[in-house]
Design a protein around this motif. Structure first.
Motif, short mmCIF file in Angstrom:
data_model
loop_
_atom_site.label_atom_id
_atom_site.label_comp_id
_atom_site.label_asym_id
_atom_site.label_seq_id
_atom_site.Cartn_x
_atom_site.Cartn_y
_atom_site.Cartn_z
N ARG A 6 19.35 122.31 15.77
CA ARG A 6 18.99 121.60 14.50
C ARG A 6 18.99 120.21 14.81
N LYS A 7 19.86 119.62 15.48
CA LYS A 7 20.02 118.45 15.69
C LYS A 7 18.87 118.00 16.85
N ALA A 8 18.57 118.56 17.66
CA ALA A 8 17.40 118.36 18.45
C ALA A 8 16.07 118.20 17.88
N ILE A 9 15.90 119.34 17.20
CA ILE A 9 14.50 119.22 16.05
C ILE A 9 14.63 118.06 15.27
N LEU A 10 15.76 117.61 14.87
CA LEU A 10 15.60 116.67 13.73
C LEU A 10 15.50 115.33 14.36
N GLU A 11 15.94 115.20 15.63
CA GLU A 11 15.56 114.16 16.57
C GLU A 11 14.45 113.81 16.81
N ASN A 12 13.70 114.99 17.39
CA ASN A 12 12.23 114.87 17.54
C ASN A 12 11.55 114.49 16.45
N ILE A 13 11.58 114.87 15.33
CA ILE A 13 10.82 114.31 14.37
C ILE A 13 11.36 113.20 13.32
N GLN A 18 4.38 110.98 7.19
CA GLN A 18 3.98 112.41 6.46
C GLN A 18 3.03 113.13 7.38
N SER A 19 1.81 112.35 7.80
CA SER A 19 0.77 113.08 8.50
C SER A 19 1.27 113.50 9.60
N GLN A 20 2.22 113.12 10.42
CA GLN A 20 2.66 113.87 11.44
C GLN A 20 3.61 115.27 11.26
N LEU A 21 4.16 115.03 10.29
CA LEU A 21 5.16 116.06 9.88
C LEU A 21 4.14 117.08 9.39
N GLU A 22 3.21 117.01 8.83
CA GLU A 22 2.03 117.76 8.18
C GLU A 22 1.45 118.35 9.59
#
Length: 71
Positions: A6-13, A18-22
């Motif tokens: 979870r921490k690794a994923i959050l750090e990566n994003i 918004q466009s990158q998250l999409e």
């Protein structure tokens, strides 16, 4: 080695707009790769935690419709 996914994923994003998250979401869904599911789960967790009760109800209604259509 202690891996906090979870921490690794959050750090990566963490710096994504918004466009990158999409793009991340669309790519994960379109690829259909099982390894992308934990990341989508973390993103959904963030959405859920930031949503109002009415937004949660709307998501659950949408999810229920999607589940019924998939079966």
């Amino acid at each position: 080695m202690d891996l906090n996914l979870r921490k690794a994923i959050l750090e990566n994003i963490s710096d994504n707009d918004q466009s990158q998250l999409e793009a991340t979401i669309v790519e994960a869904i379109q690829s259909g790769e099982e390894k992308m599911l934990p990341g989508l789960g973390v993103l959904f967790e963030l959405i859920w935690e930031q949503s109002s009760e009415s937004d949660k109800e709307e998501m659950l209604n949408t999810l229920e419709k999607g589940v019924k259509q998939s079966s």
